[in-house]
Design a protein around this motif. Structure first.
Motif, PDB file in Angstrom:
ATOM      1  N   ALA A 238      30.573 -14.929 -17.192  1.00 31.27           N
ATOM      2  CA  ALA A 238      29.792 -15.966 -16.520  1.00 31.27           C
ATOM      3  C   ALA A 238      30.071 -15.998 -15.030  1.00 31.27           C
ATOM      4  CB  ALA A 238      30.093 -17.327 -17.140  1.00 31.27           C
ATOM      5  N   MET A 239      31.311 -15.755 -14.631  1.00 27.92           N
ATOM      6  CA  MET A 239      31.671 -15.808 -13.223  1.00 27.92           C
ATOM      7  C   MET A 239      31.115 -14.614 -12.448  1.00 27.92           C
ATOM      8  SD  MET A 239      33.208 -17.638 -10.941  1.00 27.92           S
ATOM      9  CE  MET A 239      34.121 -18.779 -11.975  1.00 27.92           C
ATOM     10  N   LEU A 240      31.057 -13.453 -13.111  1.00 26.63           N
ATOM     11  CA  LEU A 240      30.640 -12.246 -12.394  1.00 26.63           C
ATOM     12  C   LEU A 240      29.149 -11.949 -12.494  1.00 26.63           C
ATOM     13  CD1 LEU A 240      33.572  -9.760 -13.203  1.00 26.63           C
ATOM     14  CD2 LEU A 240      33.270 -11.245 -11.222  1.00 26.63           C
ATOM     15  N   GLN A 241      28.438 -12.664 -13.376  1.00 27.04           N
ATOM     16  CA  GLN A 241      27.019 -12.358 -13.519  1.00 27.04           C
ATOM     17  C   GLN A 241      26.218 -12.723 -12.271  1.00 27.04           C
ATOM     18  OE1 GLN A 241      25.446 -14.553 -16.798  1.00 27.04           O
ATOM     19  NE2 GLN A 241      25.662 -16.561 -15.826  1.00 27.04           N
ATOM     20  N   GLU A 242      26.764 -13.659 -11.446  1.00 25.19           N
ATOM     21  CA  GLU A 242      26.086 -14.033 -10.212  1.00 25.19           C
ATOM     22  C   GLU A 242      26.379 -13.053  -9.080  1.00 25.19           C
ATOM     23  OE1 GLU A 242      27.391 -17.932  -9.346  1.00 25.19           O
ATOM     24  OE2 GLU A 242      26.645 -18.818 -11.214  1.00 25.19           O
ATOM     25  N   LYS A 243      27.339 -12.188  -9.280  1.00 23.99           N
ATOM     26  CA  LYS A 243      27.706 -11.230  -8.252  1.00 23.99           C
ATOM     27  C   LYS A 243      26.938  -9.930  -8.450  1.00 23.99           C
ATOM     28  CE  LYS A 243      30.945 -14.184  -7.064  1.00 23.99           C
ATOM     29  NZ  LYS A 243      30.876 -14.982  -5.820  1.00 23.99           N
ATOM     30  N   ASP A 244      26.699  -9.254  -7.382  1.00 26.36           N
ATOM     31  CA  ASP A 244      26.008  -7.968  -7.450  1.00 26.36           C
ATOM     32  C   ASP A 244      27.043  -6.867  -7.644  1.00 26.36           C
ATOM     33  OD1 ASP A 244      24.095  -6.035  -7.405  1.00 26.36           O
ATOM     34  OD2 ASP A 244      23.883  -5.986  -5.216  1.00 26.36           O
ATOM     35  N   LEU A 245      27.619  -6.839  -8.856  1.00 23.39           N
ATOM     36  CA  LEU A 245      28.679  -5.891  -9.163  1.00 23.39           C
ATOM     37  C   LEU A 245      28.266  -5.022 -10.339  1.00 23.39           C
ATOM     38  CD1 LEU A 245      31.786  -8.270  -8.926  1.00 23.39           C
ATOM     39  CD2 LEU A 245      31.075  -6.562  -7.243  1.00 23.39           C
ATOM     40  N   PRO A 246      28.754  -3.798 -10.396  1.00 19.57           N
ATOM     41  CA  PRO A 246      28.454  -2.942 -11.555  1.00 19.57           C
ATOM     42  C   PRO A 246      28.987  -3.557 -12.850  1.00 19.57           C
ATOM     43  CG  PRO A 246      29.411  -1.664  -9.741  1.00 19.57           C
ATOM     44  CD  PRO A 246      29.553  -3.106  -9.376  1.00 19.57           C
ATOM     45  N   ALA A 247      28.337  -3.238 -13.962  1.00 23.62           N
ATOM     46  CA  ALA A 247      28.734  -3.807 -15.248  1.00 23.62           C
ATOM     47  C   ALA A 247      30.149  -3.401 -15.643  1.00 23.62           C
ATOM     48  CB  ALA A 247      27.745  -3.371 -16.331  1.00 23.62           C
ATOM     49  N   THR A 250      33.029  -5.953 -14.937  1.00 25.97           N
ATOM     50  CA  THR A 250      33.236  -6.986 -15.952  1.00 25.97           C
ATOM     51  C   THR A 250      33.989  -6.432 -17.156  1.00 25.97           C
ATOM     52  OG1 THR A 250      31.209  -8.127 -15.276  1.00 25.97           O
ATOM     53  CG2 THR A 250      32.077  -8.640 -17.464  1.00 25.97           C
ATOM     54  N   ASP A 251      33.619  -5.215 -17.574  1.00 27.05           N
ATOM     55  CA  ASP A 251      34.281  -4.602 -18.738  1.00 27.05           C
ATOM     56  C   ASP A 251      35.767  -4.389 -18.474  1.00 27.05           C
ATOM     57  OD1 ASP A 251      31.901  -4.529 -20.123  1.00 27.05           O
ATOM     58  OD2 ASP A 251      31.414  -2.487 -19.489  1.00 27.05           O
ATOM     59  N   VAL A 252      36.095  -3.879 -17.302  1.00 23.15           N
ATOM     60  CA  VAL A 252      37.498  -3.610 -16.981  1.00 23.15           C
ATOM     61  C   VAL A 252      38.305  -4.902 -16.988  1.00 23.15           C
ATOM     62  CG1 VAL A 252      39.067  -2.886 -15.134  1.00 23.15           C
ATOM     63  CG2 VAL A 252      37.088  -1.474 -15.709  1.00 23.15           C
ATOM     64  N   LEU A 253      37.745  -5.974 -16.398  1.00 19.04           N
ATOM     65  CA  LEU A 253      38.465  -7.246 -16.363  1.00 19.04           C
ATOM     66  C   LEU A 253      38.636  -7.834 -17.763  1.00 19.04           C
ATOM     67  CD1 LEU A 253      36.970  -8.955 -13.181  1.00 19.04           C
ATOM     68  CD2 LEU A 253      39.186  -7.837 -13.439  1.00 19.04           C
ATOM     69  N   GLN A 254      37.603  -7.685 -18.610  1.00 21.25           N
ATOM     70  CA  GLN A 254      37.702  -8.218 -19.971  1.00 21.25           C
ATOM     71  C   GLN A 254      38.619  -7.391 -20.852  1.00 21.25           C
ATOM     72  OE1 GLN A 254      33.337  -8.866 -21.029  1.00 21.25           O
ATOM     73  NE2 GLN A 254      34.275 -10.752 -21.773  1.00 21.25           N
TER      74      GLN A 254
END
Length: 311
Positions: A238-247, A250-254
């Motif tokens: 939810a926090m990163l979906q607003e950022k223009d970052l590669p998918a 998010t996977d690495v952080l999770q």
């Protein structure tokens, strides 16, 4: 054996002994001697460590009892400390920074408290591991025992502290509408895997801390950074979906181990925290992190066994 000297006297010389001419290594092999403090083989080291299991348990319980012996509230600080941290994070991140977006309002408090308790388990294990050798040099130099017993004992101490705190966590979760269910049993394998992972990390940092005691001063900053990157106070997707970052970000952080174990405990305890919040193959990552950290950490520590307490 005797011979005549130049003045007519007789000099007596002993016959060569059976060990004459043998090198020190050959003498040691002949009489079954070994170097004092030499590192045993890995299998033998595991056997010796298992033989000290009663010492490991007793030492961890003694440390747990003594931890808050000077405080008036005593062992209650085991629960009060993470709860106070969770209250501070709720005010700062939940209210002021609105970090609870993506998480239902009735779920956010148990989500936050669970994250704080579970991450504190890893954080405390690492910090205790860093000081486990350098902070107990008197014990290390005075007694002969597998040095891995110390970081393992400190990790066990943190596990006992977490189990004591879980009673309060259960109360918080039920206060917000999540009641005991079969899914709660998943907490057991999740915490067992986290304990193995924590122990592996503690062994790694115990060796590093024994060589570089100043590492203990640096680790709180490293662990605080890890905490902020692991979704203790917010949902990573939810926090990163607003950022223009590669998918993959998010996977690495999770997939980082702290986030994996927090998510598993949250999924087990909180009704509103479903599988949609979990990364794919989360149990495989939980097992993998525990296996890698546990095995490699143990071997890495064992390889420096004969150097602990020297110098």
């Amino acid at each position: 054996m005797s011979e005549t000297t130049h003045d007519g006297g007789i000099a007596v010389s002993a016959a060569p002994g059976p060990d004459e001419g043998l090198s020190p290594a050959e003498l040691a092999a002949k009489y079954g001697l070994s170097v004092s403090g030499a590192r045993p083989g890995l299998g033998e080291y595991v056997r010796r460590l298992w033989g000290r299991r009663h010492f490991i348990l007793a030492f961890s319980q003694a440390k747990l009892t003594a931890q808050y012996s000077q405080a008036k509230l005593g062992q209650l600080w085991q629960v009060a400390t993470p709860l106070l941290n969770a209250a501070v994070y709720f005010v700062i991140f939940g209210l002021l920074l609105n970090a609870r977006r993506g998480i239902p309002h009735e779920v956010y408090v148990p989500f936050l408290v669970t994250g704080v308790f579970v991450f504190t388990f890893t954080q405390s294990s690492v910090l205790a591991g860093v000081r486990s050798i350098s902070g107990n040099l008197g014990l290390v130099r005075a007694l002969h025992f597998p040095r891995a017993a110390l970081p393992v004992s400190f990790s066990l101490q943190q596990l006992q502290q977490l189990l004591f705190s879980m009673i309060v966590l259960f109360v918080v979760v039920m206060a917000f509408g999540s009641f005991p269910a079969w899914s709660w049993l998943l907490v057991v394998p999740a915490l067992v895997l986290q304990f193995v992972f924590n122990t592996g990390l503690a062994l790694v940092f115990a060796r590093m801390g024994a060589k570089t005691p100043d590492l203990a001063q640096l680790m709180p900053f490293v662990l605080r950074t890890w905490m902020y990157a692991s979704g203790v106070m917010f949902s990573i997707p939810a926090m990163l979906q607003e950022k223009d970052l590669p998918a993959w970000v998010t996977d690495v952080l999770q997939w980082n181990p702290a986030a994996v174990y927090m998510d598993l405990v949250r999924f087990a305890l909180i009704d509103g925290y479903g599988s949609e919040y979990l990364p794919s193959h989360v149990w495989a990552f939980a097992v993998g992190w525990a296996a890698v950290a546990g095995v490699l950490g143990f071997v890495y520590f064992w390889k420096a066994e004969e150097r602990y307490g020297r110098g």
